[in-house]
Design a protein around this motif. Structure first.
Motif, PDB file in Angstrom:
ATOM      1  N   PRO A  12      86.430  44.426  47.382  1.00  0.00           N
ATOM      2  CA  PRO A  12      85.544  43.360  47.845  1.00  0.00           C
ATOM      3  C   PRO A  12      86.340  42.251  48.520  1.00  0.00           C
ATOM      4  O   PRO A  12      87.446  41.934  48.103  1.00  0.00           O
ATOM      5  N   PRO A  13      85.756  41.663  49.578  1.00  0.00           N
ATOM      6  CA  PRO A  13      86.440  40.547  50.230  1.00  0.00           C
ATOM      7  C   PRO A  13      86.429  39.324  49.313  1.00  0.00           C
ATOM      8  O   PRO A  13      85.605  39.234  48.402  1.00  0.00           O
ATOM      9  N   PRO A  14      87.311  38.372  49.554  1.00  0.00           N
ATOM     10  CA  PRO A  14      87.321  37.153  48.742  1.00  0.00           C
ATOM     11  C   PRO A  14      85.986  36.413  48.837  1.00  0.00           C
ATOM     12  O   PRO A  14      85.307  36.452  49.858  1.00  0.00           O
ATOM     13  N   ARG A  15      85.621  35.735  47.770  1.00  0.00           N
ATOM     14  CA  ARG A  15      84.329  35.046  47.700  1.00  0.00           C
ATOM     15  C   ARG A  15      84.135  34.051  48.835  1.00  0.00           C
ATOM     16  O   ARG A  15      83.037  33.912  49.369  1.00  0.00           O
ATOM     17  N   HIS A  16      85.174  33.322  49.218  1.00  0.00           N
ATOM     18  CA  HIS A  16      85.020  32.323  50.270  1.00  0.00           C
ATOM     19  C   HIS A  16      84.678  32.971  51.613  1.00  0.00           C
ATOM     20  O   HIS A  16      83.943  32.399  52.410  1.00  0.00           O
ATOM     21  N   ARG A  17      85.145  34.186  51.861  1.00  0.00           N
ATOM     22  CA  ARG A  17      84.799  34.876  53.116  1.00  0.00           C
ATOM     23  C   ARG A  17      83.345  35.341  53.080  1.00  0.00           C
ATOM     24  O   ARG A  17      82.635  35.267  54.080  1.00  0.00           O
ATOM     25  N   VAL A  18      82.902  35.835  51.939  1.00  0.00           N
ATOM     26  CA  VAL A  18      81.513  36.281  51.808  1.00  0.00           C
ATOM     27  C   VAL A  18      80.577  35.086  51.969  1.00  0.00           C
ATOM     28  O   VAL A  18      79.594  35.143  52.706  1.00  0.00           O
ATOM     29  N   ALA A  19      80.892  33.986  51.296  1.00  0.00           N
ATOM     30  CA  ALA A  19      80.055  32.785  51.381  1.00  0.00           C
ATOM     31  C   ALA A  19      80.031  32.255  52.812  1.00  0.00           C
ATOM     32  O   ALA A  19      78.984  31.856  53.317  1.00  0.00           O
ATOM     33  N   GLY A  20      81.161  32.260  53.472  1.00  0.00           N
ATOM     34  CA  GLY A  20      81.214  31.787  54.844  1.00  0.00           C
ATOM     35  C   GLY A  20      80.368  32.632  55.776  1.00  0.00           C
ATOM     36  O   GLY A  20      79.657  32.118  56.647  1.00  0.00           O
ATOM     37  N   HIS A  21      80.401  33.926  55.585  1.00  0.00           N
ATOM     38  CA  HIS A  21      79.610  34.827  56.419  1.00  0.00           C
ATOM     39  C   HIS A  21      78.114  34.666  56.123  1.00  0.00           C
ATOM     40  O   HIS A  21      77.290  34.634  57.035  1.00  0.00           O
ATOM     41  N   ALA A  22      77.767  34.561  54.858  1.00  0.00           N
ATOM     42  CA  ALA A  22      76.358  34.464  54.471  1.00  0.00           C
ATOM     43  C   ALA A  22      75.722  33.153  54.925  1.00  0.00           C
ATOM     44  O   ALA A  22      74.519  33.107  55.166  1.00  0.00           O
ATOM     45  N   THR A  23      76.508  32.096  55.049  1.00  0.00           N
ATOM     46  CA  THR A  23      75.944  30.803  55.443  1.00  0.00           C
ATOM     47  C   THR A  23      76.134  30.490  56.921  1.00  0.00           C
ATOM     48  O   THR A  23      75.740  29.421  57.375  1.00  0.00           O
ATOM     49  N   ASP A  24      76.685  31.395  57.681  1.00  0.00           N
ATOM     50  CA  ASP A  24      76.898  31.186  59.113  1.00  0.00           C
ATOM     51  C   ASP A  24      75.591  31.449  59.860  1.00  0.00           C
ATOM     52  O   ASP A  24      75.078  32.568  59.879  1.00  0.00           O
ATOM     53  N   ARG A  25      75.043  30.438  60.480  1.00  0.00           N
ATOM     54  CA  ARG A  25      73.755  30.556  61.173  1.00  0.00           C
ATOM     55  C   ARG A  25      73.794  31.549  62.326  1.00  0.00           C
ATOM     56  O   ARG A  25      72.768  32.069  62.731  1.00  0.00           O
ATOM     57  N   GLY A  27      74.726  34.444  62.231  1.00  0.00           N
ATOM     58  CA  GLY A  27      74.392  35.762  61.726  1.00  0.00           C
ATOM     59  C   GLY A  27      72.984  35.880  61.174  1.00  0.00           C
ATOM     60  O   GLY A  27      72.602  36.919  60.649  1.00  0.00           O
ATOM     61  N   ASP A  28      72.176  34.808  61.286  1.00  0.00           N
ATOM     62  CA  ASP A  28      70.829  34.821  60.718  1.00  0.00           C
ATOM     63  C   ASP A  28      69.983  35.995  61.201  1.00  0.00           C
ATOM     64  O   ASP A  28      69.299  36.641  60.422  1.00  0.00           O
ATOM     65  N   ALA A  29      70.011  36.261  62.497  1.00  0.00           N
ATOM     66  CA  ALA A  29      69.175  37.343  63.035  1.00  0.00           C
ATOM     67  C   ALA A  29      69.552  38.681  62.415  1.00  0.00           C
ATOM     68  O   ALA A  29      68.693  39.490  62.073  1.00  0.00           O
ATOM     69  N   GLY A  30      70.814  38.917  62.231  1.00  0.00           N
ATOM     70  CA  GLY A  30      71.258  40.171  61.624  1.00  0.00           C
ATOM     71  C   GLY A  30      70.823  40.326  60.187  1.00  0.00           C
ATOM     72  O   GLY A  30      70.575  41.431  59.708  1.00  0.00           O
ATOM     73  N   TRP A  31      70.721  39.208  59.479  1.00  0.00           N
ATOM     74  CA  TRP A  31      70.301  39.260  58.078  1.00  0.00           C
ATOM     75  C   TRP A  31      68.793  39.388  57.944  1.00  0.00           C
ATOM     76  O   TRP A  31      68.290  40.013  57.026  1.00  0.00           O
ATOM     77  N   THR A  32      68.046  38.749  58.853  1.00  0.00           N
ATOM     78  CA  THR A  32      66.603  38.624  58.635  1.00  0.00           C
ATOM     79  C   THR A  32      65.730  39.567  59.454  1.00  0.00           C
ATOM     80  O   THR A  32      64.569  39.763  59.110  1.00  0.00           O
ATOM     81  N   GLN A  33      66.223  40.144  60.523  1.00  0.00           N
ATOM     82  CA  GLN A  33      65.381  40.988  61.360  1.00  0.00           C
ATOM     83  C   GLN A  33      64.902  42.245  60.646  1.00  0.00           C
ATOM     84  O   GLN A  33      63.846  42.769  60.979  1.00  0.00           O
ATOM     85  N   VAL A  34      65.657  42.740  59.701  1.00  0.00           N
ATOM     86  CA  VAL A  34      65.279  43.984  59.045  1.00  0.00           C
ATOM     87  C   VAL A  34      64.463  43.765  57.772  1.00  0.00           C
ATOM     88  O   VAL A  34      64.022  44.716  57.146  1.00  0.00           O
TER      89      VAL A  34
END
Length: 57
Positions: A12-25, A27-34
């Motif tokens: 697993p990647p470090p927590r700070h990288r996961v949090a950074g990716h999850a909160t990066d606007r 990437g919103d379309a990639g998270w929510t379109q499906v």
């Protein structure tokens, strides 16, 4: 006798990288379109009462 074995281990990647990716606007379309539907799978840990101005009792 031939034996073909493949071993994999996901690191697993470090927590700070996961949090950074999850909160990066960006990437919103990639998270929510499906997302087709959502449902609550457990009770919330806390609730906010209307008009009390705070959390909990």
């Amino acid at each position: 006798m031939a034996l073909d074995v493949t071993a994999e281990r996901a690191l697993p990647p470090p927590r700070h990288r996961v949090a950074g990716h999850a909160t990066d606007r960006r990437g919103d379309a990639g998270w929510t379109q499906v997302v087709r539907e959502g449902r609550v799978t457990r009770e919330p840990r806390f609730t906010r009462e209307a008009g009390t101005g705070g959390f909990g009792p």
